[in-house]
Design a protein around this motif. Structure first.
Motif, PDB file in Angstrom:
ATOM      1  N   SER A 289     -68.437 -16.038-104.156  1.00  0.00           N
ATOM      2  CA  SER A 289     -68.151 -16.488-102.918  1.00  0.00           C
ATOM      3  C   SER A 289     -69.021 -17.752-102.628  1.00  0.00           C
ATOM      4  O   SER A 289     -70.123 -18.073-103.109  1.00  0.00           O
ATOM      5  N   ASP A 290     -68.644 -18.592-101.727  1.00  0.00           N
ATOM      6  CA  ASP A 290     -69.408 -19.530-101.144  1.00  0.00           C
ATOM      7  C   ASP A 290     -70.233 -19.111 -99.938  1.00  0.00           C
ATOM      8  O   ASP A 290     -70.688 -19.891 -99.182  1.00  0.00           O
ATOM      9  N   LEU A 291     -70.585 -17.892 -99.803  1.00  0.00           N
ATOM     10  CA  LEU A 291     -71.425 -17.404 -98.618  1.00  0.00           C
ATOM     11  C   LEU A 291     -72.937 -18.087 -98.870  1.00  0.00           C
ATOM     12  O   LEU A 291     -73.399 -18.082 -99.874  1.00  0.00           O
ATOM     13  N   PRO A 292     -73.161 -18.491 -97.803  1.00  0.00           N
ATOM     14  CA  PRO A 292     -74.622 -19.402 -97.621  1.00  0.00           C
ATOM     15  C   PRO A 292     -75.657 -18.385 -98.244  1.00  0.00           C
ATOM     16  O   PRO A 292     -75.794 -17.127 -97.982  1.00  0.00           O
ATOM     17  N   GLU A 293     -76.632 -19.008 -98.741  1.00  0.00           N
ATOM     18  CA  GLU A 293     -77.973 -18.297 -99.354  1.00  0.00           C
ATOM     19  C   GLU A 293     -78.666 -17.644 -97.942  1.00  0.00           C
ATOM     20  O   GLU A 293     -78.760 -18.662 -97.065  1.00  0.00           O
ATOM     21  N   GLY A 294     -79.134 -16.554 -98.041  1.00  0.00           N
ATOM     22  CA  GLY A 294     -79.849 -15.728 -96.837  1.00  0.00           C
ATOM     23  C   GLY A 294     -78.969 -15.398 -95.944  1.00  0.00           C
ATOM     24  O   GLY A 294     -79.391 -14.726 -94.910  1.00  0.00           O
ATOM     25  N   ALA A 295     -77.586 -15.438 -95.933  1.00  0.00           N
ATOM     26  CA  ALA A 295     -76.757 -14.796 -95.023  1.00  0.00           C
ATOM     27  C   ALA A 295     -76.664 -13.427 -95.345  1.00  0.00           C
ATOM     28  O   ALA A 295     -76.581 -13.152 -96.669  1.00  0.00           O
ATOM     29  N   VAL A 296     -76.453 -12.454 -94.244  1.00  0.00           N
ATOM     30  CA  VAL A 296     -76.339 -11.004 -94.699  1.00  0.00           C
ATOM     31  C   VAL A 296     -74.817 -10.654 -93.868  1.00  0.00           C
ATOM     32  O   VAL A 296     -74.468 -11.025 -92.840  1.00  0.00           O
ATOM     33  N   VAL A 297     -74.005  -9.915 -94.834  1.00  0.00           N
ATOM     34  CA  VAL A 297     -72.801  -9.321 -94.282  1.00  0.00           C
ATOM     35  C   VAL A 297     -73.139  -8.121 -93.398  1.00  0.00           C
ATOM     36  O   VAL A 297     -73.577  -7.045 -94.133  1.00  0.00           O
ATOM     37  N   VAL A 298     -73.018  -8.334 -92.249  1.00  0.00           N
ATOM     38  CA  VAL A 298     -73.110  -6.848 -91.295  1.00  0.00           C
ATOM     39  C   VAL A 298     -71.913  -5.828 -91.124  1.00  0.00           C
ATOM     40  O   VAL A 298     -72.235  -4.746 -90.742  1.00  0.00           O
ATOM     41  N   SER A 299     -70.849  -6.561 -91.243  1.00  0.00           N
ATOM     42  CA  SER A 299     -69.449  -5.736 -91.379  1.00  0.00           C
ATOM     43  C   SER A 299     -68.485  -6.453 -91.982  1.00  0.00           C
ATOM     44  O   SER A 299     -68.337  -7.666 -92.118  1.00  0.00           O
ATOM     45  N   ALA A 300     -67.526  -5.734 -92.517  1.00  0.00           N
ATOM     46  CA  ALA A 300     -66.122  -6.261 -92.997  1.00  0.00           C
ATOM     47  C   ALA A 300     -65.105  -5.319 -92.565  1.00  0.00           C
ATOM     48  O   ALA A 300     -65.097  -4.174 -92.555  1.00  0.00           O
ATOM     49  N   THR A 301     -63.914  -6.071 -92.219  1.00  0.00           N
ATOM     50  CA  THR A 301     -62.674  -5.591 -91.982  1.00  0.00           C
ATOM     51  C   THR A 301     -61.680  -5.509 -92.796  1.00  0.00           C
ATOM     52  O   THR A 301     -61.345  -6.595 -93.408  1.00  0.00           O
ATOM     53  N   LEU A 302     -61.321  -4.337 -93.381  1.00  0.00           N
ATOM     54  CA  LEU A 302     -60.418  -4.151 -94.654  1.00  0.00           C
ATOM     55  C   LEU A 302     -59.019  -3.665 -94.259  1.00  0.00           C
ATOM     56  O   LEU A 302     -59.087  -2.761 -93.295  1.00  0.00           O
ATOM     57  N   ARG A 303     -57.907  -4.491 -94.980  1.00  0.00           N
ATOM     58  CA  ARG A 303     -56.698  -3.620 -94.600  1.00  0.00           C
ATOM     59  C   ARG A 303     -56.062  -3.367 -95.987  1.00  0.00           C
ATOM     60  O   ARG A 303     -55.805  -4.000 -96.805  1.00  0.00           O
ATOM     61  N   GLY A 304     -55.246  -2.170 -95.776  1.00  0.00           N
ATOM     62  CA  GLY A 304     -54.505  -1.699 -96.818  1.00  0.00           C
ATOM     63  C   GLY A 304     -53.156  -1.431 -96.474  1.00  0.00           C
ATOM     64  O   GLY A 304     -52.529  -2.262 -95.843  1.00  0.00           O
ATOM     65  N   HIS A 305     -52.487  -0.180 -97.011  1.00  0.00           N
ATOM     66  CA  HIS A 305     -51.253  -0.068 -96.628  1.00  0.00           C
ATOM     67  C   HIS A 305     -50.903   1.402 -96.357  1.00  0.00           C
ATOM     68  O   HIS A 305     -51.762   2.252 -96.836  1.00  0.00           O
ATOM     69  N   PRO A 306     -49.949   1.847 -95.943  1.00  0.00           N
ATOM     70  CA  PRO A 306     -49.539   3.333 -95.448  1.00  0.00           C
ATOM     71  C   PRO A 306     -49.356   4.043 -96.973  1.00  0.00           C
ATOM     72  O   PRO A 306     -48.751   3.526 -97.980  1.00  0.00           O
ATOM     73  N   ALA A 307     -50.135   5.260 -97.136  1.00  0.00           N
ATOM     74  CA  ALA A 307     -49.918   5.987 -98.436  1.00  0.00           C
ATOM     75  C   ALA A 307     -50.493   7.335 -98.149  1.00  0.00           C
ATOM     76  O   ALA A 307     -50.935   7.630 -97.162  1.00  0.00           O
ATOM     77  N   GLU A 308     -49.881   8.476 -98.787  1.00  0.00           N
ATOM     78  CA  GLU A 308     -49.970   9.843 -98.878  1.00  0.00           C
ATOM     79  C   GLU A 308     -51.673  10.057 -99.210  1.00  0.00           C
ATOM     80  O   GLU A 308     -52.150   9.528-100.270  1.00  0.00           O
ATOM     81  N   PRO A 309     -52.310  10.675 -98.330  1.00  0.00           N
ATOM     82  CA  PRO A 309     -53.761  10.855 -98.823  1.00  0.00           C
ATOM     83  C   PRO A 309     -53.988  11.713-100.075  1.00  0.00           C
ATOM     84  O   PRO A 309     -54.731  11.289-100.778  1.00  0.00           O
ATOM     85  N   ALA A 310     -52.952  12.684-100.465  1.00  0.00           N
ATOM     86  CA  ALA A 310     -52.768  13.211-101.817  1.00  0.00           C
ATOM     87  C   ALA A 310     -52.850  12.283-102.876  1.00  0.00           C
ATOM     88  O   ALA A 310     -53.475  12.404-103.919  1.00  0.00           O
ATOM     89  N   ALA A 311     -52.184  11.203-102.668  1.00  0.00           N
ATOM     90  CA  ALA A 311     -51.642  10.458-103.894  1.00  0.00           C
ATOM     91  C   ALA A 311     -52.907   9.195-103.949  1.00  0.00           C
ATOM     92  O   ALA A 311     -53.266   9.084-104.998  1.00  0.00           O
TER      93      ALA A 311
END
Length: 302
Positions: A177-199
């Motif tokens: 990635s082009d994230l600048p040097e010294g930058a710290v990622v403190v959180s990320a929002t991730l998105r998936g799709h509906p699925a069965e927990p067992a699967a």
């Protein structure tokens, strides 16, 4: 004037700030020197305030789980930032979206997604490290990568400024990635799709079993050492160059998966890095392909 008098004055913190902190226990290879300063912030505001007040000439470097990393034997100058428990939390935002702290492990992120019936995030189960590191290096496995699931991330820049970045602003390519040097990622929002927990759980179990069978997970290692060159598998090039089992001191190319380097006991970081460079030279001579390090190598030579 004493050496201590020449040291920059450290800003006040609410978290923990430690001088000359050993880093070897915090990295998977169990090698390397100390951090000049190790900062474990209480929260994102603590980190932001600290960096804003810190002398701009002092280098800052974020440390995750220490999995994909060689810390050189002379240690890390400046401030090493380690995100602890306050950043290892996962919040479900809606039916398919999670917000993960930068210190969240891949196992916690993927298992939380499983329990919530969110598919598409199973691959994080297979990557040793934290969400902050995944975002920085566009971590991936089993045909998926962070760029496929990232909605946005919150970072604290070296200046202390807090910014929210979309994937398009990160300049993602393969394991970069082009994230600048010294930058710290403190959180990320991730998105998936509906699925069965067992699967989802079955897929996570399959991934875990495949990794256990093919990779030296119970050894002192740094994970995948080199990026896969276009059209090639790094391990196959290494094997063809006769490097499987190659040693330098107590550093060894794994016989189980030769894109992994191992510390068999008392290897130094210098020996591990030198072995990796020898592998690169042999592969170049045998195949003409130049392997690129995937493992991050940081710090001062001992």
């Amino acid at each position: 004037m004493t050496a201590d008098a020449l040291q920059p004055v450290m800003p006040a913190v609410r978290g923990r700030l430690t001088r000359d902190a050993a880093l070897a226990p915090l990295v998977w290879f169990k090698t390397g020197g100390a951090a000049e300063w190790l900062f474990e912030p209480a929260d994102a505001d603590d980190l932001s305030d600290f960096l804003a007040a810190l002398d701009p000439v002092v280098p800052v470097w974020p440390l995750g789980l220490g999995s994909n990393l060689i810390v050189r034997d002379g240690g890390m100058p400046g401030v090493t930032v380690r995100l602890g428990k306050p950043f290892a939390k996962v919040e479900q935002l809606d039916a398919t979206t999670l917000r993960c702290g930068g210190g969240t492990s891949g196992i916690l992120a993927s298992s939380t997604a499983r329990d919530a019936g969110i598919g598409g995030i199973e691959f994080l189960r297979s990557i040793p490290g934290t969400v902050g590191g995944f975002v920085r290096m566009n971590g991936g496995a089993y045909g998926r990568e962070v760029a496929d699931v990232l909605v946005k991330c919150e970072v604290v820049l070296r200046s202390g400024e807090r910014r929210t970045l979309a994937p398009a602003e990160l300049g993602y390519t393969y394991r970069h990635s082009d994230l600048p040097e010294g930058a710290v990622v403190v959180s990320a929002t991730l998105r998936g799709h509906p699925a069965e927990p067992a699967a989802i759980g079955a897929e996570m179990d399959r991934i875990a079993a495949e990794r256990e069978a093919s990779q030296p997970l119970r050894s002192r290692t740094g994970g995948s050492t080199f990026k896969n060159p276009t059209g090639h598998k790094a391990w196959a090039l290494i094997d063809a160059a006769g490097c499987r089992g190659l040693t330098r001191g107590d550093a060894q190319v794994s016989e189980k998966h030769c894109n992994f380097l191992l510390n068999l006991g008392s290897a130094s970081s210098a020996q591990i890095e030198a072995l990796g460079e020898e592998v690169r030279e042999r592969v170049k001579a045998q195949s003409g392909v130049t392997l690129e390090w995937e493992i991050q190598r940081v710090g001062v030579a001992g």
